[in-house]
Design an enzyme around this catalytic site. Sequence first.
Site, PDB file in Angstrom:
ATOM      1  N   HIS A   8       0.819  -1.211   0.000  1.00 43.16           N
ATOM      2  CA  HIS A   8       0.000   0.000   0.000  1.00 43.16           C
ATOM      3  C   HIS A   8       0.864   1.277   0.000  1.00 43.16           C
ATOM      4  O   HIS A   8       2.074   1.236   0.219  1.00 43.16           O
ATOM      5  CB  HIS A   8      -0.898   0.015   1.239  1.00 43.16           C
ATOM      6  CG  HIS A   8      -0.106  -0.104   2.516  1.00 43.16           C
ATOM      7  ND1 HIS A   8       0.549   0.959   3.097  1.00 43.16           N
ATOM      8  CD2 HIS A   8       0.164  -1.182   3.294  1.00 43.16           C
ATOM      9  CE1 HIS A   8       1.176   0.558   4.193  1.00 43.16           C
ATOM     10  NE2 HIS A   8       0.967  -0.748   4.328  1.00 43.16           N
ATOM     11  N   GLU A  83      -2.055  -7.672   6.859  1.00 37.80           N
ATOM     12  CA  GLU A  83      -0.685  -7.672   7.354  1.00 37.80           C
ATOM     13  C   GLU A  83      -0.503  -8.655   8.506  1.00 37.80           C
ATOM     14  O   GLU A  83      -1.462  -9.040   9.191  1.00 37.80           O
ATOM     15  CB  GLU A  83      -0.284  -6.258   7.786  1.00 37.80           C
ATOM     16  CG  GLU A  83       1.159  -6.108   8.279  1.00 37.80           C
ATOM     17  CD  GLU A  83       2.217  -6.494   7.244  1.00 37.80           C
ATOM     18  OE1 GLU A  83       2.256  -7.694   6.858  1.00 37.80           O
ATOM     19  OE2 GLU A  83       3.009  -5.626   6.843  1.00 37.80           O
TER      20      GLU A  83
END
Length: 203
Positions: A8, A83
């Site tokens: 990201h 994550e």
Amino acid sequence: MNIYFMRHGETDWNKVRRIQGSTDIPLNQNGIELAEKVSKKIHESGIHFDLIFSSQLIRAKKTAEIMNQYSNAEIIIDSRIKEFLFGQAEGHTYDELRTNPKFGNLKNWFLDPQNYHAELDAESYEDFFSRIEDFLNDQIKPRENQFENILIVCHGGVVRGLMKVMLNWSIQRFAETKIPNCGLNLIELKNGEYTLKFAAKEF
């Protein structure tokens, strides 16, 4: 099939080197602009995404939406590419991780992965790699002959995890690999086999 995947855009926690993990931190303005720049460059290079996968965390979802502005593809949210869960270390800086005795084991995730073991509510390597492998077997491999280009928008740890699982990397190489915000990676899936084309390409 071309599997593009990326971390990201930048967040405020990235900027001050604060561990995010599962904590849902949004992109900052620089992160938005970086994703827009990369999206435009990819579009100008002639790449169109047929399908996009994203972690459910807002920093990945926003990046995926920006990356999709020229493709208008379906975005599938999948929790298996969120994550790594760093547990009680989340919210602390990397410097704190290295110097606070409480996190003596957790720092091994970054510095000595052979000796990392899950504690303080953090995820185990076994669970982490297992969910990534499950994602690949469930969402990616069956689509080999359906699409030309797909994109996976996720996180630094997950990008490394994808490479480890797809390319059979050692745990040491997994830990040492640096993944920049919005760095683009490409692996080709052909006849059920993964081949790395490039990694951590910045625009």
